[in-house]
Motif scaffolding. Structure first.
Motif, PDB file in Angstrom:
ATOM      1  N   SER A 207       0.800  -1.224   0.000  1.00  0.00           N
ATOM      2  CA  SER A 207       0.000   0.000   0.000  1.00  0.00           C
ATOM      3  C   SER A 207       0.830   1.269   0.000  1.00  0.00           C
ATOM      4  O   SER A 207       0.354   2.323  -0.392  1.00  0.00           O
ATOM      5  N   GLY A 208       2.052   1.195   0.472  1.00  0.00           N
ATOM      6  CA  GLY A 208       2.907   2.383   0.417  1.00  0.00           C
ATOM      7  C   GLY A 208       2.703   3.364   1.552  1.00  0.00           C
ATOM      8  O   GLY A 208       3.093   4.514   1.459  1.00  0.00           O
ATOM      9  N   THR A 209       2.087   2.940   2.680  1.00  0.00           N
ATOM     10  CA  THR A 209       1.892   3.859   3.795  1.00  0.00           C
ATOM     11  C   THR A 209       3.182   4.085   4.571  1.00  0.00           C
ATOM     12  O   THR A 209       3.308   5.056   5.311  1.00  0.00           O
ATOM     13  N   THR A 210       4.150   3.192   4.423  1.00  0.00           N
ATOM     14  CA  THR A 210       5.394   3.315   5.180  1.00  0.00           C
ATOM     15  C   THR A 210       6.603   3.550   4.287  1.00  0.00           C
ATOM     16  O   THR A 210       7.732   3.553   4.750  1.00  0.00           O
ATOM     17  N   GLY A 211       6.397   3.766   3.007  1.00  0.00           N
ATOM     18  CA  GLY A 211       7.513   4.037   2.105  1.00  0.00           C
ATOM     19  C   GLY A 211       8.136   2.773   1.567  1.00  0.00           C
ATOM     20  O   GLY A 211       7.844   1.666   2.000  1.00  0.00           O
ATOM     21  N   ASN A 212       9.035   2.939   0.566  1.00  0.00           N
ATOM     22  CA  ASN A 212       9.755   1.802  -0.013  1.00  0.00           C
ATOM     23  C   ASN A 212       8.807   0.676  -0.425  1.00  0.00           C
ATOM     24  O   ASN A 212       8.872  -0.440   0.089  1.00  0.00           O
ATOM     25  N   GLU A 213       7.910   0.990  -1.343  1.00  0.00           N
ATOM     26  CA  GLU A 213       6.942  -0.008  -1.782  1.00  0.00           C
ATOM     27  C   GLU A 213       7.642  -1.271  -2.274  1.00  0.00           C
ATOM     28  O   GLU A 213       8.660  -1.208  -2.942  1.00  0.00           O
ATOM     29  N   LYS A 214       7.038  -2.407  -1.920  1.00  0.00           N
ATOM     30  CA  LYS A 214       7.594  -3.700  -2.287  1.00  0.00           C
ATOM     31  C   LYS A 214       6.550  -4.465  -3.097  1.00  0.00           C
ATOM     32  O   LYS A 214       5.376  -4.116  -3.104  1.00  0.00           O
ATOM     33  N   LEU A 215       6.986  -5.538  -3.759  1.00  0.00           N
ATOM     34  CA  LEU A 215       6.094  -6.363  -4.566  1.00  0.00           C
ATOM     35  C   LEU A 215       5.934  -7.729  -3.911  1.00  0.00           C
ATOM     36  O   LEU A 215       6.871  -8.520  -3.845  1.00  0.00           O
ATOM     37  N   ALA A 216       4.720  -7.990  -3.422  1.00  0.00           N
ATOM     38  CA  ALA A 216       4.434  -9.278  -2.785  1.00  0.00           C
ATOM     39  C   ALA A 216       4.190 -10.334  -3.855  1.00  0.00           C
ATOM     40  O   ALA A 216       3.451 -10.100  -4.816  1.00  0.00           O
ATOM     41  N   MET A 217       4.828 -11.488  -3.702  1.00  0.00           N
ATOM     42  CA  MET A 217       4.645 -12.602  -4.640  1.00  0.00           C
ATOM     43  C   MET A 217       3.512 -13.499  -4.126  1.00  0.00           C
ATOM     44  O   MET A 217       3.630 -14.126  -3.073  1.00  0.00           O
ATOM     45  N   LEU A 218       2.421 -13.534  -4.879  1.00  0.00           N
ATOM     46  CA  LEU A 218       1.241 -14.296  -4.470  1.00  0.00           C
ATOM     47  C   LEU A 218       0.918 -15.365  -5.505  1.00  0.00           C
ATOM     48  O   LEU A 218       0.906 -15.094  -6.713  1.00  0.00           O
ATOM     49  N   THR A 388      -1.925  -7.014   2.036  1.00  0.00           N
ATOM     50  CA  THR A 388      -1.581  -7.518   0.705  1.00  0.00           C
ATOM     51  C   THR A 388      -0.825  -8.833   0.790  1.00  0.00           C
ATOM     52  O   THR A 388      -1.077  -9.763   0.016  1.00  0.00           O
ATOM     53  N   GLU A 389       0.082  -8.920   1.733  1.00  0.00           N
ATOM     54  CA  GLU A 389       0.934 -10.100   1.856  1.00  0.00           C
ATOM     55  C   GLU A 389       0.170 -11.364   2.253  1.00  0.00           C
ATOM     56  O   GLU A 389       0.740 -12.460   2.257  1.00  0.00           O
ATOM     57  N   ALA A 390      -1.111 -11.217   2.583  1.00  0.00           N
ATOM     58  CA  ALA A 390      -1.940 -12.384   2.940  1.00  0.00           C
ATOM     59  C   ALA A 390      -3.104 -12.555   1.970  1.00  0.00           C
ATOM     60  O   ALA A 390      -4.090 -13.209   2.287  1.00  0.00           O
ATOM     61  N   ALA A 391      -3.032 -11.932   0.847  1.00  0.00           N
ATOM     62  CA  ALA A 391      -3.915 -12.130  -0.323  1.00  0.00           C
ATOM     63  C   ALA A 391      -5.383 -11.691  -0.274  1.00  0.00           C
ATOM     64  O   ALA A 391      -6.140 -12.134  -1.120  1.00  0.00           O
ATOM     65  N   PRO A 392      -5.962 -10.855   0.558  1.00  0.00           N
ATOM     66  CA  PRO A 392      -5.364 -10.223   1.721  1.00  0.00           C
ATOM     67  C   PRO A 392      -6.083 -10.518   3.040  1.00  0.00           C
ATOM     68  O   PRO A 392      -5.642 -10.086   4.086  1.00  0.00           O
ATOM     69  N   ASN A 445      -2.811 -18.668   2.676  1.00  0.00           N
ATOM     70  CA  ASN A 445      -2.914 -17.414   1.928  1.00  0.00           C
ATOM     71  C   ASN A 445      -1.721 -16.478   2.125  1.00  0.00           C
ATOM     72  O   ASN A 445      -1.707 -15.382   1.562  1.00  0.00           O
ATOM     73  N   LYS A 446      -0.707 -16.871   2.897  1.00  0.00           N
ATOM     74  CA  LYS A 446       0.435 -15.966   3.099  1.00  0.00           C
ATOM     75  C   LYS A 446       1.365 -16.022   1.888  1.00  0.00           C
ATOM     76  O   LYS A 446       1.543 -17.069   1.262  1.00  0.00           O
ATOM     77  N   MET A 447       1.956 -14.890   1.560  1.00  0.00           N
ATOM     78  CA  MET A 447       2.849 -14.784   0.402  1.00  0.00           C
ATOM     79  C   MET A 447       4.107 -15.622   0.600  1.00  0.00           C
ATOM     80  O   MET A 447       4.454 -16.020   1.722  1.00  0.00           O
ATOM     81  N   SER A 448       4.840 -15.833  -0.501  1.00  0.00           N
ATOM     82  CA  SER A 448       6.122 -16.533  -0.410  1.00  0.00           C
ATOM     83  C   SER A 448       7.256 -15.562  -0.112  1.00  0.00           C
ATOM     84  O   SER A 448       8.319 -15.972   0.359  1.00  0.00           O
ATOM     85  N   GLY A 449       7.046 -14.279  -0.381  1.00  0.00           N
ATOM     86  CA  GLY A 449       8.082 -13.284  -0.122  1.00  0.00           C
ATOM     87  C   GLY A 449       7.924 -12.080  -1.039  1.00  0.00           C
ATOM     88  O   GLY A 449       6.940 -11.962  -1.768  1.00  0.00           O
ATOM     89  N   TYR A 450       8.910 -11.180  -0.974  1.00  0.00           N
ATOM     90  CA  TYR A 450       8.924  -9.994  -1.825  1.00  0.00           C
ATOM     91  C   TYR A 450       9.824 -10.224  -3.035  1.00  0.00           C
ATOM     92  O   TYR A 450      10.924 -10.777  -2.912  1.00  0.00           O
ATOM     93  N   TYR A 451       9.368  -9.786  -4.172  1.00  0.00           N
ATOM     94  CA  TYR A 451      10.072  -9.997  -5.436  1.00  0.00           C
ATOM     95  C   TYR A 451      11.422  -9.277  -5.440  1.00  0.00           C
ATOM     96  O   TYR A 451      11.506  -8.076  -5.174  1.00  0.00           O
ATOM     97  N   LYS A 452      12.500 -10.021  -5.699  1.00  0.00           N
ATOM     98  CA  LYS A 452      13.857  -9.487  -5.788  1.00  0.00           C
ATOM     99  C   LYS A 452      14.257  -8.694  -4.541  1.00  0.00           C
ATOM    100  O   LYS A 452      14.967  -7.699  -4.629  1.00  0.00           O
ATOM    101  N   ASN A 453      13.782  -9.106  -3.379  1.00  0.00           N
ATOM    102  CA  ASN A 453      14.089  -8.366  -2.154  1.00  0.00           C
ATOM    103  C   ASN A 453      14.244  -9.349  -0.989  1.00  0.00           C
ATOM    104  O   ASN A 453      13.372  -9.437  -0.120  1.00  0.00           O
TER     105      ASN A 453
END
Length: 635
Positions: A207-218, A388-392, A445-453
Motif C-alpha cells: 500500500s505504500g503507507t510506510t515508504g519503499n513499496e515492495k512487490l508481494a509474490m502471491l 496484501t501479503e496475505a492475499a489479503p 494465503n500468506k505470500m512466499s516473499g517480496y520480489y527481488k528483495n
C-alpha cells in the motif's frame, strides 16, 4: 481443521472435485473461473452504466473474450511465468485482460493508475514485463517517460464501442488481439497453460503507507484459498444471484480478491462504477440493485455523514423522531431482533441501499459508532482485516454480528499469535485487560516473499515462518481481534506509555470540519508528545486561492499568524476545528491528550484505500514547516 468442519463449507465441495475439475488442494484461478462458466454461463458477469443505459456481458461471453486474448498472448510468444503489467481505471476490459493474462499462464502485475509514467516505467522494467496493457492516457505518459526502446510491448485497454469507432489507433488494442483469435476458442480455459496452484499468479505492490513499496509474490493458491476461507458458513455467503459493486481500484488486493475474484468464483454479477463522487456511487447502488458493497472507512464515513446532515436539515420534530427510531433499532438489534430495515425502509431506498445484504468495511479501522449507525439503519455491517501479503483477508466478523469494535476472528486454516515488537515500550501494555502484541500469522494465503528483495522477505517472517503483519492488537476470550495500530507508528511517552495514533484518529472520523486527520509524535524538551494534524474541509474559493500560490502555503510563511490563517479559511471554521479537538481530547486519558494542533492548507497524499502515506507526511514536515501550530493546555 477440527473447528472448521461444517459440511456446507465450499472447501469440501472443492476437495470432492480434485482430479476432475481441479488438480491440487486449491484450484488455480483459471480452474475456478472455468468452474463458474460451466455452472452459470448465462449469468451476467460484468455490468456498466452509460447514462441510463445498462450494458452487461454474460459469463459465456466473458470466457470467450478471455480465451481469445489468452491465446493471442501465447501466440506472441509469452509463456508461463512471464510478467504482464496492467493499469487503468476500473472497467470490464481491465478485468478481461487480468483473467486472460492468468489463463495464458503469465503473472499479472497490477499497477496504480494514479501514478505517473516514471512509476509505470520503473515497475514494468523492474518486473521484466514482456507486455503492458494500459488505458490510453497512461500509455501516453509511459511513452513520455521512456528514453529508449523498451523491452516490453504496449497494448491499449479500451471498450468494444471505442474499438468499433476507432480509426488508426496508435497502439494495438486488446480487441484487435481478441478478434484475431476468436475463431480458435474451445472453452478450455483451465488447460491453456500448464500451471499449478503454487505457481505465482500476481506481483502486487504494497500500500505504500510506510515508504519503499515492495512487490508481494502471491500464488494462485494464495488467492483461491482466501476466496474459500472467506465463505465459511456463518461468516459471509456470496451467491450466484448477488450483485457486487467494484468501486475500489482493482490493482489493490482487497477489491481484487474480496470483490472481483470472489464474485467471479461464485457466478455473481460485478457492477462497475460510473465515477467516484458520492452521488454517483449512490446512483450506481440504486441502478445496479447492489447486494454486496465493500468499501473503506473514509467512504462509509462520508455516506453516513451525508445522511446525518440531511437529518439535521429537517424540522426539530423529524430530527427527534429519527433519533428515537435509531434508539429503538439499537435496542432491538442487541436483543437479536433487528427491525432497522423496516423502520428506515424509506431512508435505505433513497440511499440506494434497499437491496444490500452485506456491507463490509476493510483496509482501515472504522470508528465503532459509524458501524453502529449502519446497523441501526438495518444494514448487515461487518468489518474485516487483512494485508496484501496475505492475499489479503486475515480476519472477518461473522455476518449478523453486533460487534462493531472488532475486525473479526481469524479465518479458517489461519493460525495467529501475538509477539512483542521493538517499537513498543517495555513491559507490554495491557489494553482493556488484554495484552497487546504484533499479530503474526500462518496459513495457505500468506505470500512466499517480496520480489527481488531477500532482505525485506527475511524481515517479513519469524524464524519459524509466520508472517509479521506489523499491526498491533489483542484477542478477546472469544477469539475476536482488536487493532490498536501499526507498530511503526507507536508513540512512546516519557512515562513509558504506548500511544497508538490510529486509536485517536478514529475518534475524529465524524468531525464535520475535518477532511484528513493524522496523529504523530514530536519531541520537545527531550520528551515525545502528541500532535494532531488537520486538513480541514475548505471552500472551493479557498482551495483555488491556495492552489494559486502553493509554494507559499507549503513553506508556511503565509499562515504562521493565527489571524492570517483565520482570514484564509474563515474565523468560524478555525474555531470549530479547535472546539472539536478540545471536546474529544478532554475525553482521552492524560497521556493520550493532544499536545498541539497543526492546521495545514494543502492535503496529505493518500493511498488508493484512502490511508495517509505517513512517511511522505513526515518527509514534508521535515522539509517544510507548513501549517499553523496551536498549543494549548486545553487539548
Amino acid at each position: 481443521m477440527a473447528e472448521w468442519r461444517d459440511p456446507q463449507w465450499e472447501y469440501f465441495a472443492i476437495q470432492s472435485l480434485r482430479g476432475k475439475s481441479f488438480g491440487d488442494e486449491w484450484p488455480t484461478i483459471p480452474e475456478f473461473f472455468q468452474y463458474t462458466v460451466e455452472r452459470f454461463p448465462d449469468n451476467s458477469a460484468f455490468t456498466t452504466f452509460a447514462g441510463e443505459q445498462r450494458e452487461s456481458i454474460s459469463y459465456r461471453e466473458l470466457a470467450q473474450y478471455v480465451e481469445a486474448l489468452a491465446r493471442s498472448l501465447q501466440n506472441l510468444g509469452l509463456t508461463a511465468g512471464d510478467r504482464v503489467a496492467v493499469s487503468g481505471k476500473n472497467s470490464p476490459y481491465w478485468g478481461i485482460v487480468y483473467l486472460a493474462v492468468l489463463c495464458a499462464g503469465c503473472v499479472v502485475v497490477p499497477l496504480d493508475a494514479r501514478q505517473n509514467g516514471e512509476f509505470h516505467k520503473h515497475l514494468a522494467e523492474f518486473t521484466e514485463a514482456k507486455a503492458v496493457f494500459m488505458d490510453g492516457d497512461l500509455l501516453a505518459k509511459l511513452e513520455e517517460a521512456e528514453t529508449e526502446q523498451p523491452a516490453y510491448r504496449k497494448y491499449l485497454i479500451q471498450s468494444r464501442k471505442d474499438f468499433a469507432d476507432a480509426t488508426g489507433a496508435k497502439w494495438e488494442t486488446m480487441w484487435q488481439m481478441i478478434e484475431s483469435r476468436k475463431g480458435d476458442t474451445t472453452g478450455a480455459l483451465s488447460s491453456l497453460a500448464q500451471i499449478r496452484s503454487d505457481d505465482m499468479a500476481a506481483l502486487l505492490t504494497t500500500s505504500g503507507t510506510t515508504g519503499n513499496e515492495k512487490l508481494a509474490m502471491l500464488s494462485h493458491a494464495n488467492f483461491t484459498s482466501n476466496l474459500i476461507q472467506c465463505v465459511y458458513p456463518g461468516l459471509q455467503e456470496i451467491l450466484s444471484t448477488d450483485r457486487l459493486y467494484l468501486l475500489l481500484p482493482m490493482h489493490h488486493c482487497y477489491p481484487m480478491t474480496a470483490v472481483f475474484l470472489e464474485g467471479i468464483s461464485h457466478g455473481s454479477e460485478l457492477i462497475f462504477p460510473r465515477g467516484l463522487a458520492v452521488q454517483q456511487i449512490l446512483q450506481d447502488l440504486k441502478d445496479g440493485k447492489v447486494t454486496v458493497f465493500m468499501g473503506v472507512p473514509m467512504l462509509f464515513n462520508k455516506i453516513i455523514q451525508g445522511v446525518l446532515n440531511k437529518v439535521k436539515a429537517q424540522p426539530a420534530a423529524k430530527q427527534l423522531m429519527f433519533r428515537l427510531m435509531m434508539g429503538i433499532s439499537g435496542v432491538s438489534d442487541r436483543m437479536g431482533k433487528a427491525i432497522g430495515s423496516k423502520l428506515f425502509s424509506g431512508v435505505l431506498k433513497a440511499m440506494g441501499f434497499d437491496h444490500i445484504r452485506i456491507l463490509i468495511c476493510g483496509a482501515g479501522v472504522l470508528m465503532p459508532e459509524v458501524g453502529e449507525k449502519y446497523r441501526r439503519l438495518g444494514l448487515n455491517f461487518i468489518q474485516g482485516y487483512g494485508l496484501t501479503e496475505a492475499a489479503p483477508i486475515v480476519t472477518l466478523n461473522p455476518a449478523g454480528t453486533s460487534e462493531v469494535r472488532s475486525v473479526g476472528r481469524l479465518l479458517p486454516m489461519i493460525t495467529g499469535r501475538l509477539e512483542s515488537s521493538p517499537e513498543l515500550s517495555a513491559p507490554v501494555v495491557s489494553v482493556r485487560g488484554h495484552e497487546v502484541g504484533e499479530l503474526c500469522i500462518d496459513g495457505p494465503n500468506k505470500m512466499s516473499g517480496y520480489y527481488k528483495n531477500p532482505q525485506a522477505t527475511a524481515e517479513a517472517f519469524t524464524e519459524d515462518g509466520f508472517l509479521r503483519t506489523g499491526d498491533m492488537g489483542y484477542f478477546d476470550r472469544n477469539g475476536y481481534f482488536y487493532i490498536t495500530g501499526r507498530s511503526k507508528n507507536v508513540i512512546v511517552t516519557a512515562g513509558g506509555k504506548n500511544i497508538y495514533p490510529e486509536e485517536i484518529e478514529e475518534l475524529f472520523q465524524l468531525c464535520s470540519w475535518f477532511e484528513q486527520v493524522m496523529v504523530r509524535g514530536y519531541r520537545e524538551d527531550g520528551t515525545e508528545k502528541t500532535e494532531l494534524v488537520v486538513y480541514p474541509k475548505l471552500s472551493e474559493d479557498c482551495v483555488a486561492r491556495i492552489a494559486a500560490d502553493r509554494d507559499a502555503f507549503l513553506s508556511g510563511d503565509t499562515v504562521k499568524d493565527p489571524a492570517k490563517q483565520e482570514e484564509i479559511i474563515g474565523v468560524q471554521l478555525h474555531r470549530e476545528i479547535l472546539a472539536d479537538v478540545q471536546r474529544i481530547s478532554r475525553k482521552l486519558p492524560d497521556y493520550q491528550r493532544i499536545g498541539r494542533v497543526r492546521v495545514i492548507l494543502l492535503s496529505l497524499e493518500m493511498t488508493t484505500t484512502q490511508k495517509i502515506k505517513r512517511f511522505l507526511a513526515e518527509s514534508r514536515f521535515a522539509q517544510h514547516n507548513d501549517g499553523l501550530l496551536t498549543e494549548s493546555q486545553d487539548f
